[in-house]
Design an enzyme around this catalytic site. Structure first.
Site, short mmCIF file in Angstrom:
data_model
loop_
_atom_site.label_atom_id
_atom_site.label_comp_id
_atom_site.label_asym_id
_atom_site.label_seq_id
_atom_site.Cartn_x
_atom_site.Cartn_y
_atom_site.Cartn_z
N GLY B 471 0.40 -1.18 -0.05
CA GLY B 471 -0.20 0.28 0.07
C GLY B 471 0.62 1.45 -0.11
N VAL B 708 11.00 6.34 3.67
CA VAL B 708 10.78 6.92 5.02
C VAL B 708 9.06 6.24 5.32
CG1 VAL B 708 11.36 8.88 3.25
CG2 VAL B 708 9.36 6.99 1.87
N GLU B 710 9.52 4.20 8.18
CA GLU B 710 9.00 3.87 9.45
C GLU B 710 9.10 5.38 10.51
OE1 GLU B 710 10.13 -0.06 10.50
OE2 GLU B 710 10.72 0.48 8.75
#
Lengths: 350, 746
Positions: B471, B708, B710
């Site tokens: 996603g 990018v 976490e």
């Protein structure tokens, strides 16, 4: 899930005739289906009443009151002009509940029958006198802190989670039911039972009876200019209240001629205290008065476990709701209905 | 070695919309559980209703007698696995619970499985098993068992790290705080619950199951079922969220595959929402004690960070929260240590920023507390302790634009207007307002991946790697990188991913997928272009004839001599001359050991929060979140900002909402649904602003990508908690912060 019969009667008489022990009436299904999935409810027969004719309207009665059909969906009712004119806080309560999708499905009758959100009730592995009489109450000493603070008993500490029922109780609504013995009317204030020793007897409605309508008396409109519902919760939407309050005032010459105050999520039924209302009569609205009324509304409150903070919160919620009501019903529904936050609106009815 | 010659085409840096977006919003995308092969059976497992003890009785006869039930698997009666479920065949392996015995180790553990012709029959069969237990008192709280020292919290993280002399640091401190923060157990709740559709054909296994690590999962399944890894075909084109929970095979998935093998028919199993609370990993609870000291100028003399963290009774993975204090602030001494406590819970596992999220929450709050004690603005305090090289090791950062993040974030937020004293800001209606901030920090690891690029006769290309789009937009960002590697516009590149028969795309975890799979795709494109150029150099009719030693670049479907765009040839023409229908290049990516050794590599950021607190009702809402992040090269700003936003919203969730609650008597989680296990709704997310600060980083990997996925959760939790303190003057040291915490008398 347990196999069950599914019946979809075409008329009210057919529906009543379809009932037998072990039957559940199906409205929007937003609560029943969830409970059937967890196994907390396992009916032998489900009677879908959503196709019954004539129950999906809001009608103005001859006396100016409202008769709201049991199958009116929450979303439709919240936007009904006749309701908004007479009892805007009912719409505010409806719109503060659940989510848009759920409100589209949920019915008036179903909302009156909404079960507690006590997780021990919803979990068939747990002991629950409300679900399975005599098994005990695992919620006591459990890990649920949104339990009742009023009217609970050693047998049960569940709350009624409905937003809708709170202003209805404040406005003296009544429930029109039909059963094999004919029609009768049950005042909303007596519709939900406190648990006592028999928490499984959750409502005054007999199992073979069906809710056909909700009646809002004509007098409800007297409060329309000063009526608010306030709901406190950790999350802005899609959350049940930690405490809520419906407050309605009839103002005459700057003084309170009549007052209504009902609390939600604090007991197994919407909570009204006559003294809390009567002590405001003839008074000018002010903070100290509302604090006294709130104090009276919470009289007798006791924690069920570690939820003593709810007593304080409910008291503050009641006082704030009265203050909001005194300030006047906003001309338009707030962007976040029933939230303490949100843009200030200019009162329309003041 | 760093490839400083990497050339980027026009796709990278563009905010391309998701290539799978239309399929997803129209329902055309098929998720694992959408598959219904002919003859499929449904499996439903029974989750243990107690957390500790044994299963004393299952009413197997009654379940078996239910119409439609075809098989009941219990600890006493189930087919054997070829491989030991306690083995660890891959780097990221856990012991899994597959009915080895009748012991119950946590609530929600599978204790039986029912196979039936319909989902309804399987569900009812599972209910009819009516388990009875011999229960023991469960241990679910951090004080319920004796702590033990931890050598490795999981996946190679160190249990204790000391730099400098912490005792000397404490002694030298003019201002000091000693504070203890607690974080609760949090459970994975991706929109798509775990699911598998398993189908056997002899010793060949086809799985439709969401996976963040296709090749690794195949290896694990192959080990358990005693077949070669190449006999497992794992299809995972779409995932409805992963967040770390879908990288590692879990017991329920294995049981369903086992059932399919025995039944000789395809089997589907999908977890219910309630079943998510147990066998598929979670973020374990922590109790963190931080002792921080600084000198009179506000320079840190010591950060001493101890964590007590929960793991299961039978496996080792815990929140390595203390490690969040390494590598960020220039303290004179640093100590990070962990103790574990074994509880009757499912094994914790990776959950978006595992360790970093919990550790950052406590660290950023403790920093705020020390800044206040020292009378220094929290941002100024962090700037005074800005690390120019990695604290402790002295290694250079591969790049670090954190100062820019602080500056830009503070400016966008308006931080300079913040009063130092708490409980001083109010709206005209009395609403209390507070401002807080935190530093965001996350390592930039890289895994290994392979890819293939095929140039086709019509000048278009197909690129392939078994990557995972949870996603986050991998299908889009990876395709952009691949297009640039080939010098083709994005719409001329067909991207194939999400099936294990493709080259290994590595693990979609650790915020390293774009860098790793992207690196491999870019390399594959480069390889294809080189081959094509060399082919052209030997074609007398090509403008590239004889240019073999010059090196090649590609742009807009043409290969040209490096540095000379005027001398080039079209892909299609070169292939046509050679009579080839296609030309294949391959590539791989991983980080050279020397770079790993020599550089500290992290993404950085700064998060600023404004909260509103009702003065009477104590309801807390986050009004604004501003995050500025430096994460190397941003391939797709739209997707990267979405990722960062998602992380920041999870930070909000961590700070104010998420907590699993165990019944103290059974150990069962009582709020195991999305009504009661709270995550924020749209209305809780009001102002959210993401800024990205560009960094050129030639060390982190060839593409300069740091990741990018976490980092957004780090910094955000502390920023919000600090803002609540600033609004109210109340310091709540237990997450989530609740109304009742602020109602309580001070």
């Amino acid at each position: 899930m347990k196999p069950f019969d599914f019946v979809r009667p075409a008329t009210l008489d057919e529906a009543l005739a379809a009932w037998r022990p072990g039957t559940a009436w199906l409205g929007g299904g937003t609560n029943l289906v969830d409970l059937m999935k967890t196994g907390a409810m396992a009916p032998d027969r489900v009677v879908d009443v959503t196709h019954l004719p004539g129950l999906d309207r809001v009608e103005v009665a001859a006396d100016g009151g409202l008769r709201i059909g049991a199958l009116v969906r929450n979303s439709d009712l919240a936007r009904d002009a006749d309701l908004l004119a007479r009892a805007p806080m009912v719409a505010e309560a409806l719109l503060s509940g659940a989510s848009g999708q759920l409100r589209n499905a949920a019915t008036v009758g179903g909302n009156l029958m909404q079960r507690t959100r006590c997780p021990y009730f919803m979990d068939p592995e747990s002991a629950c006198n409300r679900r399975d009489p005599g098994t005990g109450c695992d919620a006591r000493d459990g890990a649920w802190d949104n339990a009742a603070i009023l009217g609970h008993s050693p047998a049960c500490i569940a709350t009624n989670p409905s937003d809708f029922c709170v202003p209805l109780a404040a406005l003296d609504a009544a429930v029109e039911v039909r059963g094999p013995d004919g029609a009768r009317e049950i005042p909303l204030s007596g519709f939900h039972h406190l648990p006592g020793d028999t928490p499984a007897a959750q409502t005054e409605l007999r199992p073979d009876e069906l809710i056909v309508a909700l009646r809002l008396p004509a007098g409800a409109a007297d409060f329309a200019a000063h009526a608010r519902y306030l709901k406190v919760r950790e999350r802005t939407s899609y959350a049940f209240a930690l405490a809520s309050a419906a407050a309605a005032l009839r103002m005459e010459g700057g003084r309170i001629a009549e007052a209504r105050l009902a609390l939600g999520s604090v007991a197994a039924k919407p909570w009204r205290v006559a003294e809390a209302e009567s002590l405001m009569l003839g008074q000018a609205p002010d903070e100290a008065l509302f604090a006294r009324a709130a104090e009276a509304a919470l009289s007798g409150a006791a924690p069920a476990g570690g939820n003593g903070w709810k007593i304080d919160l409910a008291r503050r919620t009641a006082a704030r709701a009265l203050g909001l009501a005194a300030a006047g019903t906003p001309a338009r529904m707030p962007a976040l209905p029933a939230s303490p936050f949100g843009p200030a609106e200019v009162p329309a009815h003041a | 070695m760093p490839d400083t010659h990497t050339r980027f085409g026009s796709s990278s840096g563009q905010p391309a919309t998701r290539r799978d977006g239309l399929a997803k919003v129209t329902g055309a995308a098929t998720f694992a559980a959408d598959n219904r092969p002919e003859g499929m059976l449904h499996a439903v497992y029974v989750p243990a209703a107690i957390a500790r003890g044994r299963v004393a009785h299952l009413d197997v006869e009654r379940a078996r007698a239910h119409p439609g039930v075809v098989r009941v698997m219990t600890p006493a009666d189930h087919p054997a696995l070829a491989g030991d479920p306690d083995d660890k065949p891959t780097r990221f392996s856990f012991r899994i619970e597959v009915l080895q015995d009748d012991t119950v180790r946590y609530a929600g553990q599978p204790i039986a499985l029912v196979l039936a012709e319909t989902i309804e029959a399987a569900t009812e069969g599972a209910r009819l098993l009516s388990p009875r237990y011999e229960a023991e008192a469960p241990r679910t709280g951090l004080d319920d068992n004796a702590p033990f020292d931890v050598e490795e919290p999981g996946f190679g993280a160190p249990g204790e790290t000391v730099h400098g002399d912490p005792e000397a640091g404490h002694a030298a401190a003019i201002h000091a705080v000693e504070v203890t923060y607690e974080t609760p157990p949090q459970y994975h709740n991706a929109m798509e619950t775990h699911a598998v559709v398993a189908e056997w054909d002899g010793d060949r296994l086809t799985l439709d199951t969401p996976s963040q690590a296709l090749a690794m999962s195949c290896a694990a399944y192959a080990h358990l079922f005693g077949i070669p890894a190449e006999n497992v075909v794992l299809r995972s084109p779409y995932l409805g969220g992963g967040f770390g929970s879908k990288a590692i095979p879990s017991g329920p998935m294995v049981l369903a595959i086992l059932a399919a093998q025995e039944a000789g028919r395809p089997v589907k199993l999908m977890l219910t929402r309630r079943q998510m609370f147990g066998p598929v990993g979670h973020r374990g609870a922590t109790r963190q004690t931080l002792r921080l000291g600084c000198d009179a100028d506000g320079r840190l003399t010591v950060i001493d960070h101890e964590t007590l963290a929960a793991t299961s009774s039978f496996e080792m993975f815990l929140e390595s929260a203390s490690n969040a204090s390494q590598g960020l602030y220039a303290a004179g001494a640093l100590r990070s240590a962990h103790q574990g406590v074994r509880l009757d819970v499912g094994t914790p596992g990776p959950m978006r920023a595992p360790g970093e999220a919990s550790g950052s929450a406590a660290l950023e709050c403790a920093m705020d507390e020390l800044a206040h004690a020292a009378g220094i603005d929290p941002l100024d305090f962090r700037l005074r302790n800005y690390a120019e090289t990695e604290p402790g090791t002295g290694r250079p950062y591969s790049s670090k634009a954190l100062r820019d993040c602080y500056d830009r974030g503070a400016e966008a937020f308006g931080w300079s207007g913040r009063p130092m004293a708490p409980a001083t800001m109010r709206d005209p209606d009395g609403t209390r307002i507070g401002w807080g901030m935190g530093t965001a920090f996350f390592p930039s690891p890289m895994f290994a991946a392979e890819a293939r690029a095929t140039l086709r006769a019509d000048g278009s290309a197909m690129v392939e790697t078994a990557g995972a789009d949870m996603g986050q937009g991998a299908w889009t960002a990876l395709a952009q990188i691949a297009a640039d590697g080939l010098g083709l516009p994005l719409d001329r590149v067909e991207f194939r991913s999400g099936v294990s028969t493709l080259p290994d795309g590595g693990v979609a975890g650790g915020s390293g997928h774009t860098a790793t799979a992207g690196g491999a795709l870019h390399a594959a494109g480069g390889d294809a272009i080189r081959r094509l150029g060399e082919l052209a150099a030997e074609q007398p009719d090509s403008p590239l004839f004889g240019a073999g030693n010059a090196g090649f670049e590609a742009r807009e479907g043409r290969v040209h001599v490096a540095g000379d765009a005027g001398r080039g040839d079209a892909f299609a023409d070169i292939l046509a001359r050679a009579g080839m229908s296609e030309l294949v290049g391959s590539g791989r990516a991983s980080r050279p050991d020397a770079d790993t050794r020599d550089y500290a590599m992290n993404s950085h950021g700064a998060v600023f929060a404004e909260v509103a607190v009702d003065p009477d009702l104590c309801q807390i809402r986050v009004r604004r979140l501003v995050g500025a992040f430096a994460a190397g090269r941003i391939i797709n700003p739209r997707l990267a900002e979405s990722q960062l936003m998602g992380g920041m919203i999870w930070g909000l969730s961590f700070a104010l909402h998420e907590e699993a609650r165990h019944d103290p008597r059974t150990g069962r989680i009582v709020n195991s649904d999305l009504a009661e296990y709270r995550v924020p709704v749209n209305a809780d997310v009001q102002g959210l602003q993401v800024l990205t600060v560009h960094e050129d980083d030639t060390h982190v990997n060839a593409l300069g990508i740091k990741g990018v996925g976490e980092i957004g959760i780090t910094g955000s939790v502390g920023a919000i908690a600090n803002a609540v303190w600033h609004a109210t003057g109340r310091r709540v040291r237990r997450f989530p912060i609740r109304i009742e915490d602020l109602l309580a008398p001070a």
